[in-house]
Design a protein around this motif. Structure first.
Motif, PDB file in Angstrom:
ATOM      1  N   ALA A   8       0.833  -1.210   0.000  1.00 12.09           N
ATOM      2  CA  ALA A   8       0.000   0.000   0.000  1.00 12.09           C
ATOM      3  C   ALA A   8       0.868   1.262   0.000  1.00 12.09           C
ATOM      4  O   ALA A   8       0.577   2.220  -0.727  1.00 12.09           O
ATOM      5  N   LEU A   9       1.939   1.264   0.789  1.00 16.53           N
ATOM      6  CA  LEU A   9       2.834   2.418   0.815  1.00 16.53           C
ATOM      7  C   LEU A   9       3.533   2.609  -0.533  1.00 16.53           C
ATOM      8  O   LEU A   9       3.700   3.733  -1.003  1.00 16.53           O
ATOM      9  N   PHE A  10       3.898   1.508  -1.165  1.00 13.32           N
ATOM     10  CA  PHE A  10       4.542   1.589  -2.474  1.00 13.32           C
ATOM     11  C   PHE A  10       3.563   2.075  -3.542  1.00 13.32           C
ATOM     12  O   PHE A  10       3.924   2.874  -4.411  1.00 13.32           O
ATOM     13  N   VAL A  11       2.327   1.624  -3.477  1.00 14.28           N
ATOM     14  CA  VAL A  11       1.315   2.052  -4.459  1.00 14.28           C
ATOM     15  C   VAL A  11       1.057   3.552  -4.348  1.00 14.28           C
ATOM     16  O   VAL A  11       0.885   4.231  -5.367  1.00 14.28           O
ATOM     17  N   VAL A  12       1.047   4.084  -3.138  1.00 12.41           N
ATOM     18  CA  VAL A  12       0.882   5.531  -2.965  1.00 12.41           C
ATOM     19  C   VAL A  12       2.007   6.273  -3.676  1.00 12.41           C
ATOM     20  O   VAL A  12       1.773   7.270  -4.371  1.00 12.41           O
ATOM     21  N   ASN A  13       3.215   5.776  -3.552  1.00 11.83           N
ATOM     22  CA  ASN A  13       4.351   6.404  -4.218  1.00 11.83           C
ATOM     23  C   ASN A  13       4.247   6.288  -5.737  1.00 11.83           C
ATOM     24  O   ASN A  13       4.525   7.249  -6.448  1.00 11.83           O
ATOM     25  N   VAL A  14       3.848   5.140  -6.229  1.00 12.45           N
ATOM     26  CA  VAL A  14       3.727   4.947  -7.684  1.00 12.45           C
ATOM     27  C   VAL A  14       2.647   5.864  -8.248  1.00 12.45           C
ATOM     28  O   VAL A  14       2.836   6.483  -9.304  1.00 12.45           O
ATOM     29  N   VAL A  15       1.534   5.991  -7.558  1.00 13.69           N
ATOM     30  CA  VAL A  15       0.460   6.880  -8.022  1.00 13.69           C
ATOM     31  C   VAL A  15       0.961   8.322  -8.063  1.00 13.69           C
ATOM     32  O   VAL A  15       0.700   9.050  -9.035  1.00 13.69           O
ATOM     33  N   ALA A  16       1.696   8.737  -7.042  1.00  8.69           N
ATOM     34  CA  ALA A  16       2.240  10.100  -7.034  1.00  8.69           C
ATOM     35  C   ALA A  16       3.222  10.302  -8.180  1.00  8.69           C
ATOM     36  O   ALA A  16       3.202  11.343  -8.851  1.00  8.69           O
ATOM     37  N   ARG A  17       4.065   9.310  -8.446  1.00  9.69           N
ATOM     38  CA  ARG A  17       5.014   9.417  -9.566  1.00  9.69           C
ATOM     39  C   ARG A  17       4.287   9.497 -10.903  1.00  9.69           C
ATOM     40  O   ARG A  17       4.693  10.254 -11.794  1.00  9.69           O
ATOM     41  N   LEU A  18       3.236   8.713 -11.054  1.00 11.76           N
ATOM     42  CA  LEU A  18       2.486   8.746 -12.314  1.00 11.76           C
ATOM     43  C   LEU A  18       1.744  10.066 -12.496  1.00 11.76           C
ATOM     44  O   LEU A  18       1.653  10.583 -13.617  1.00 11.76           O
ATOM     45  N   ILE A  19       1.224  10.618 -11.415  1.00 18.88           N
ATOM     46  CA  ILE A  19       0.562  11.928 -11.501  1.00 18.88           C
ATOM     47  C   ILE A  19       1.570  12.996 -11.903  1.00 18.88           C
ATOM     48  O   ILE A  19       1.288  13.841 -12.763  1.00 18.88           O
TER      49      ILE A  19
ATOM     50  N   ALA B  81       9.462  -3.139   9.416  1.00 20.21           N
ATOM     51  CA  ALA B  81       9.757  -4.014   8.277  1.00 20.21           C
ATOM     52  C   ALA B  81       8.998  -3.565   7.038  1.00 20.21           C
ATOM     53  O   ALA B  81       9.554  -3.526   5.935  1.00 20.21           O
ATOM     54  N   ALA B  82       7.731  -3.216   7.200  1.00 15.74           N
ATOM     55  CA  ALA B  82       6.929  -2.756   6.062  1.00 15.74           C
ATOM     56  C   ALA B  82       7.476  -1.447   5.503  1.00 15.74           C
ATOM     57  O   ALA B  82       7.551  -1.274   4.273  1.00 15.74           O
ATOM     58  N   ILE B  83       7.888  -0.546   6.370  1.00 15.33           N
ATOM     59  CA  ILE B  83       8.448   0.723   5.913  1.00 15.33           C
ATOM     60  C   ILE B  83       9.767   0.482   5.180  1.00 15.33           C
ATOM     61  O   ILE B  83      10.036   1.100   4.143  1.00 15.33           O
ATOM     62  N   GLY B  84      10.589  -0.414   5.687  1.00 13.72           N
ATOM     63  CA  GLY B  84      11.854  -0.727   5.028  1.00 13.72           C
ATOM     64  C   GLY B  84      11.671  -1.308   3.641  1.00 13.72           C
ATOM     65  O   GLY B  84      12.349  -0.909   2.681  1.00 13.72           O
ATOM     66  N   VAL B  85      10.740  -2.238   3.516  1.00 13.52           N
ATOM     67  CA  VAL B  85      10.466  -2.837   2.201  1.00 13.52           C
ATOM     68  C   VAL B  85       9.881  -1.797   1.254  1.00 13.52           C
ATOM     69  O   VAL B  85      10.289  -1.690   0.090  1.00 13.52           O
TER      70      VAL B  85
ATOM     71  N   LEU C  10      10.251   1.427   1.383  1.00 15.97           N
ATOM     72  CA  LEU C  10      11.289   2.402   1.052  1.00 15.97           C
ATOM     73  C   LEU C  10      12.227   1.858  -0.018  1.00 15.97           C
ATOM     74  O   LEU C  10      12.582   2.567  -0.966  1.00 15.97           O
ATOM     75  N   ALA C  11      12.627   0.600   0.104  1.00 15.10           N
ATOM     76  CA  ALA C  11      13.494  -0.001  -0.913  1.00 15.10           C
ATOM     77  C   ALA C  11      12.797  -0.052  -2.266  1.00 15.10           C
ATOM     78  O   ALA C  11      13.401   0.264  -3.302  1.00 15.10           O
ATOM     79  N   LEU C  12      11.529  -0.429  -2.274  1.00 13.48           N
ATOM     80  CA  LEU C  12      10.777  -0.448  -3.536  1.00 13.48           C
ATOM     81  C   LEU C  12      10.630   0.954  -4.105  1.00 13.48           C
ATOM     82  O   LEU C  12      10.744   1.162  -5.318  1.00 13.48           O
ATOM     83  N   THR C  13      10.381   1.927  -3.237  1.00 13.03           N
ATOM     84  CA  THR C  13      10.217   3.309  -3.679  1.00 13.03           C
ATOM     85  C   THR C  13      11.509   3.854  -4.286  1.00 13.03           C
ATOM     86  O   THR C  13      11.479   4.562  -5.286  1.00 13.03           O
ATOM     87  N   LEU C  14      12.626   3.517  -3.682  1.00 12.58           N
ATOM     88  CA  LEU C  14      13.898   4.046  -4.162  1.00 12.58           C
ATOM     89  C   LEU C  14      14.385   3.378  -5.441  1.00 12.58           C
ATOM     90  O   LEU C  14      14.927   4.044  -6.325  1.00 12.58           O
ATOM     91  N   PHE C  15      14.206   2.067  -5.542  1.00 11.12           N
ATOM     92  CA  PHE C  15      14.826   1.342  -6.638  1.00 11.12           C
ATOM     93  C   PHE C  15      13.869   0.931  -7.747  1.00 11.12           C
ATOM     94  O   PHE C  15      14.266   0.850  -8.907  1.00 11.12           O
ATOM     95  N   VAL C  16      12.619   0.647  -7.427  1.00  7.13           N
ATOM     96  CA  VAL C  16      11.664   0.203  -8.441  1.00  7.13           C
ATOM     97  C   VAL C  16      10.786   1.355  -8.930  1.00  7.13           C
ATOM     98  O   VAL C  16      10.467   1.436 -10.115  1.00  7.13           O
ATOM     99  N   GLY C  17      10.415   2.249  -8.021  1.00  7.94           N
ATOM    100  CA  GLY C  17       9.540   3.367  -8.372  1.00  7.94           C
ATOM    101  C   GLY C  17      10.020   4.205  -9.542  1.00  7.94           C
ATOM    102  O   GLY C  17       9.259   4.468 -10.477  1.00  7.94           O
ATOM    103  N   PRO C  18      11.281   4.646  -9.550  1.00  8.36           N
ATOM    104  CA  PRO C  18      11.747   5.437 -10.690  1.00  8.36           C
ATOM    105  C   PRO C  18      11.736   4.657 -12.005  1.00  8.36           C
ATOM    106  O   PRO C  18      11.491   5.224 -13.070  1.00  8.36           O
ATOM    107  N   LEU C  19      11.976   3.365 -11.937  1.00  9.57           N
ATOM    108  CA  LEU C  19      11.985   2.557 -13.155  1.00  9.57           C
ATOM    109  C   LEU C  19      10.598   2.471 -13.788  1.00  9.57           C
ATOM    110  O   LEU C  19      10.482   2.342 -15.006  1.00  9.57           O
TER     111      LEU C  19
END
Length: 155
Positions: free
Chosen positions: A14-25, A75-79, A81-90
């Protein structure tokens, strides 16, 4: 145990999806030169992350000890954050390190600050209302001690 990790995984997703939606916007909704709009969307994303984590901390602190749910949230925040930093920009066609080291580390600090403030506010609200796990256990203990009559001491 499986349910515990499923909840952690769903929170991280859910935290990663919020970041992806913000990046897409930011990518499709605004021009590349409009940094003010990107900053507003980013601020909204961090507020949303904080609110999600505040609500999760409030709900989880009512049913489980702080050490248990705190480790799960970390643990959820760490995962996430890693997805946001490395997968989100891609996902939006950028490199994770494309904007430089300053932006990369600023994301880490801002994400940590927003998530920390959110978790802290949710937990402090539960404690202030007396709804956290520890307060409830102390309340039940006081009720059971008050309900039993005092036994006289024999000599």
């Amino acid at each position: 145990m499986r349910e515990r990790w499923r909840a952690v995984g769903m929170l991280a997703l859910a935290l990663f999806v919020v970041n992806v939606v913000a990046r897409l916007i930011i990518r499709f909704g605004f021009d590349a030169d409009d940094t003010a709009a990107a900053d507003r969307v980013t601020l909204g994303m961090f507020v949303t992350l904080g609110l999600i984590l505040a609500s999760v901390a409030f709900v989880w602190s009512r049913h489980r000890p702080a050490a248990e749910w705190g480790a799960d949230v970390a643990a959820a925040i760490g995962v996430a954050l890693a997805l946001t930093l490395f997968v989100g920009p891609l996902l939006v066609g950028k490199s994770p390190f494309g904007d430089g080291a300053g932006t990369f580390f600023a994301q880490i600090w801002l994400y940590a600050a927003a998530s920390g403030i959110g978790v802290l506010l949710g937990y402090l609200l539960a404690v202030a209302l007396g709804l956290d796990h520890r307060s409830q256990r102390l309340k039940r203990y006081a009720e059971t001690k008050a309900a039993k009559p005092r036994k006289p001491v024999r000599r």
